[in-house]
Write an enzyme that holds these catalytic residues in place. Structure first.
Site, PDB file in Angstrom:
ATOM      1  N   LEU A 217      -0.264  16.735  52.996  1.00 59.89           N
ATOM      2  CA  LEU A 217      -1.240  17.631  53.612  1.00 59.89           C
ATOM      3  C   LEU A 217      -1.230  17.538  55.125  1.00 59.89           C
ATOM      4  O   LEU A 217      -1.541  18.503  55.824  1.00 59.89           O
ATOM      5  CB  LEU A 217      -2.648  17.311  53.100  1.00 59.89           C
ATOM      6  N   GLY A 218      -0.865  16.387  55.625  1.00 59.96           N
ATOM      7  CA  GLY A 218      -0.823  16.192  57.070  1.00 59.96           C
ATOM      8  C   GLY A 218      -0.293  14.823  57.404  1.00 59.96           C
ATOM      9  O   GLY A 218      -0.273  13.920  56.562  1.00 59.96           O
TER      10      GLY A 218
ATOM     11  N   GLY B 109       0.152  11.911  60.869  1.00 57.73           N
ATOM     12  CA  GLY B 109      -0.067  11.525  62.256  1.00 57.73           C
ATOM     13  C   GLY B 109       0.544  10.184  62.528  1.00 57.73           C
ATOM     14  O   GLY B 109       1.292   9.631  61.690  1.00 57.73           O
TER      15      GLY B 109
ATOM     16  N   GLY C  36      -0.627   7.494  59.899  1.00 53.89           N
ATOM     17  CA  GLY C  36      -0.402   7.629  58.465  1.00 53.89           C
ATOM     18  C   GLY C  36      -0.178   9.069  58.057  1.00 53.89           C
ATOM     19  O   GLY C  36      -0.130   9.978  58.888  1.00 53.89           O
TER      20      GLY C  36
ATOM     21  N   VAL D 257      -1.270  12.009  54.787  1.00 54.41           N
ATOM     22  CA  VAL D 257      -2.208  12.293  53.700  1.00 54.41           C
ATOM     23  C   VAL D 257      -1.505  13.149  52.651  1.00 54.41           C
ATOM     24  O   VAL D 257      -0.929  14.191  52.968  1.00 54.41           O
ATOM     25  CB  VAL D 257      -3.467  13.014  54.207  1.00 54.41           C
TER      26      VAL D 257
ATOM     27  N   LYS E  80      -4.664   8.882  51.559  1.00 55.05           N
ATOM     28  CA  LYS E  80      -4.191   8.568  52.908  1.00 55.05           C
ATOM     29  C   LYS E  80      -3.304   7.323  52.854  1.00 55.05           C
ATOM     30  O   LYS E  80      -3.767   6.236  52.505  1.00 55.05           O
ATOM     31  CB  LYS E  80      -5.375   8.338  53.835  1.00 55.05           C
TER      32      LYS E  80
ATOM     33  N   ASP F 110     -14.305   9.343  67.250  1.00 55.72           N
ATOM     34  CA  ASP F 110     -13.148  10.242  67.312  1.00 55.72           C
ATOM     35  C   ASP F 110     -13.479  11.598  66.687  1.00 55.72           C
ATOM     36  O   ASP F 110     -12.677  12.190  65.963  1.00 55.72           O
ATOM     37  CB  ASP F 110     -11.936   9.617  66.626  1.00 55.72           C
TER      38      ASP F 110
END
Length: 497
Positions: A14-15, A17, A20, A22, A37, A130
Site C-alpha cells: 500500500l505504501g 517509506g 518500512g 505497509v 506495517k 508528526d
C-alpha cells in the site's frame, strides 16, 4: 502462498517509506482485510524500541479517529504491526484533487473529526509529533483516522529516542519548538492548524513549504501566514476562522492555544451557523413561493393598484425592468433599475420590499434589513396596516436570524403572526384594490412563521416553545413535517436530559 504467522496472507504493498512498508493482507482466521506495517529495524535497538512503543500506543487508543493496532509480530529479526485496514485516500490525496472535491460543510465535518482525534490523543498524554496530511486517511464517507504513532511521545516520560536535541517530525508541518529539538504539550496544535489551514485554502503544499528542509524550517519559525481565504459564499466566516488559526499557529508555544479545543469549537460553531441558515432557507423554499416572492408577483401584476401616481412613464418602466431582472435572478441589475425608479420619484413600500428581496438573494442581509424597514415604514400608515406587511416582517425576521440578531427576529415573527391571524379572522385586511389571499395561502404563511420561530426557539434552547411552534407549523402545512422532525427529535431529547 505462505502465511505470515500462520494467519495473515500478504497482498499488494500500500505504501513504503524510509522506516518500512505497509502491506494489504487477509486475516484468514476472521476473513477480514488488515494492513500490516513491516518495520525496518535493522538490529537498531532505538528503532526496535520505537516500533514496540508505537504498537502499544495504537493498541491502547480506542477512538474512531485513530487507527487501531490488532497484533504485533516478531520473527526472523523482523517486526510487524497489524492494523485495521481503512479503504480510502489520505487527506493529502484529497487536497491534491482540488477545491471542487468536497463542499465547505464537508471540510468542516472532516476538520472537526480530526480535531477530536488529536484532542483525544493529547488528553491521554500522547503528542503525535508528526501530524501531516499523509498521516490522515479518509474512508469512503470521508471519516478521518490518524495514522503512524511511530514518533509519538508520552508527556512527562523520558525516552532515549526522543531526547532534546533531535529534530523529529516533518519540516513543513512541525512546530517551531520541534525545530529546536524539543516538543511541547501543544506542539500538535500547531501542526493540526497548519494541516487545516492548507486544507481550507486548497493549497497543494504546506503554507510553510520551501525549496528544501532548511528553507521550510525557516518559514515555520519566521513566516507569518495571511488570513484564510474562503470562497465568496462563506466570506462571513473568514474572520472567526482566521483568528482561530492565528491563535493555534503562534510561534511561541506558551502564547499558542493550549489544546485543539479552540479550533474544534470554531469549526462546530461555523458548521452550526451554516446548517441553521440551510434550515431557514429550506423552509422558505418548502412552503412555496407565497412568502418569498408572492408579494413581488402580486405587485408585478397589479402594481397599478399600489403605486403612487406619476405623470412620467419612466419610473414605471424602470420598475418593470427591475421586475424582469428579478425574475431572471439578475439581482444586482434589478436593484439598479429599482433605484432609478426611486430617483425619479417613485417611492413605495413595494419597491423598497423588492430591493430587500434582491439583497436577501445576494446574501447581503444587513442591506436587506434596511430596505425591509423602509418598506414597513411606508406600509405602516395604511388603513388596518397593509396585509402584505406580514411578508415584510417575515423577511426582515429571516434576515435578522441570518445575522444573529435573534431578539429583533423574534419581535418581527410575533408581528407576522399577529397580522396573519387578523387576516384569517377577518377573511382579509386588504382594500378593494388588493388581491384577497385564500385561507390556504394564509395558512402556508402562518406555518412558515411558526416554523422559523420554532427554529429560533431551538437556537435559544427553548425546547418546549420549539415543540409547540413546530407542531403548529406541521398542522398548518403537513409538508413541513420532514424538515421539522429532526429539530423536534433533538428538542424532545433535550427535555429528557
Amino acid at each position: 502462498m505462505e502465511l505470515l504467522n500462520k494467519r495473515y496472507k500478504l497482498g499488494r504493498v500500500l505504501g513504503q517509506g524510509a522506516m518500512g512498508r505497509v502491506h494489504l493482507a487477509q486475516d484468514v482466521t476472521t476473513n477480514q482485510q488488515v494492513a500490516i506495517k513491516e518495520c525496518f529495524a535493522q538490529n537498531n535497538d532505538e528503532l526496535i524500541e520505537r516500533i514496540k512503543r508505537e504498537y502499544e500506543l495504537m493498541k491502547s487508543m480506542d477512538h474512531p479517529g485513530v487507527v487501531k493496532a490488532i497484533d504485533f509480530l516478531h520473527f526472523d529479526n523482523k517486526y510487524f504491526i497489524v492494523m485495521e485496514f481503512i479503504e480510502g485516500i489520505t487527506l493529502h490525496e484529497l487536497i491534491q484533487r482540488g477545491r471542487r472535491t468536497v463542499k465547505f460543510v464537508k471540510q468542516l465535518e472532516i476538520a472537526i473529526k480530526i480535531c477530536e482525534a488529536v484532542y483525544f490523543l493529547n488528553k491521554n498524554g500522547i503528542i503525535h509529533r508528526d501530524l501531516k496530511p499523509q498521516n490522515i486517511i479518509l474512508d469512503a464517507n470521508y471519516n478521518p483516522k490518524i495514522l503512524d504513532l511511530g514518533i509519538a511521545k508520552l508527556e512527562n516520560v523520558d525516552h532515549s529516542i526522543t531526547q532534546t536535541g533531535n529534530i523529529i517530525g516533518t519540516p513543513t508541518y512541525m512546530s517551531p519548538e520541534q525545530i529546536d529539538g524539543k516538543s511541547a504539550t501543544n506542539s500538535d496544535v500547531f501542526s493540526t492548524a497548519v494541516i487545516l489551514y492548507q486544507f481550507f485554502s486548497w493549497a497543494k503544499q504546506s503554507p510553510f513549504h520551501g525549496h528544501g528542509a532548511i528553507s521550510s524550517m525557516t518559514n515555520v519559525v519566521e513566516k507569518k501566514l495571511p488570513p484564510i481565504n474562503l470562497k465568496l459564499a462563506y466570506k462571513n466566516y473568514e474572520v472567526r476562522l482566521g483568528k482561530t488559526f492565528a491563535k493555534s499557529m503562534r510561534k511561541d508555544h506558551e502564547k499558542r492555544s493550549k489544546t485543539v479545543e479552540n479550533m474544534l469549537t470554531a469549526f462546530k460553531d461555523t458548521l452550526k451557523a451554516i446548517k441553521r441558515k440551510e434550515i431557514i432557507n429550506k423552509v422558505i423554499t418548502t412552503v412555496g413561493s407565497t412568502l418569498v416572492t408572492g408579494l413581488f408577483i402580486l405587485l408585478w401584476v397589479l402594481r397599478g393598484s399600489f403605486m403612487v401616481d406619476n405623470d412620467s412613464p419612466l419610473p414605471n418602466t424602470h420598475f418593470e425592468d427591475g421586475n424582469t431582472f428579478f425574475s431572471q435572478q439578475k439581482y444586482s441589475e434589478a436593484i439598479t433599475e429599482y433605484r432609478k425608479a426611486i430617483n425619479l420619484g417613485e417611492k413605495s413600500g413595494e419597491i423598497f420590499y423588492n430591493i430587500g428581496l434582491c439583497y436577501s438573494s445576494l446574501e447581503k442581509y444587513q442591506k436587506s434589513i434596511k430596505y425591509y424597514t423602509e418598506a414597513l415604514r411606508y406600509w405602516r400608515g395604511e388603513v388596518w396596516e397593509n396585509p402584505y406587511s406580514a411578508s415584510g416582517h417575515f423577511q426582515r425576521a429571516r434576515a435578522y436570524v441570518l445575522t444573529k440578531q435573534f431578539e429583533k427576529a423574534l419581535k418581527d415573527l410575533n408581528k407576522t403572526l399577529e397580522i396573519l391571524h387578523k387576516m384569517k379572522a377577518f377573511g382579509d385586511l386588504g382594500s378593494a384594490n388588493q388581491v384577497k389571499k385564500t385561507a390556504k395561502e394564509i395558512d402556508e404563511e402562518l406555518a412558515a412563521a411558526y416554523f422559523l420561530r420554532g427554529v429560533l426557539h431551538y437556537e435559544n434552547q427553548k425546547n418546549t416553545a420549539t415543540i409547540q411552534d413546530l407542531k403548529k407549523a406541521i398542522t398548518l402545512n403537513p409538508s413541513l413535517k420532514k424538515q421539522a422532525s429532526e429539530i423536534l427529535e433533538k428538542a424532545r431529547a433535550n427535555l429528557k436530559k
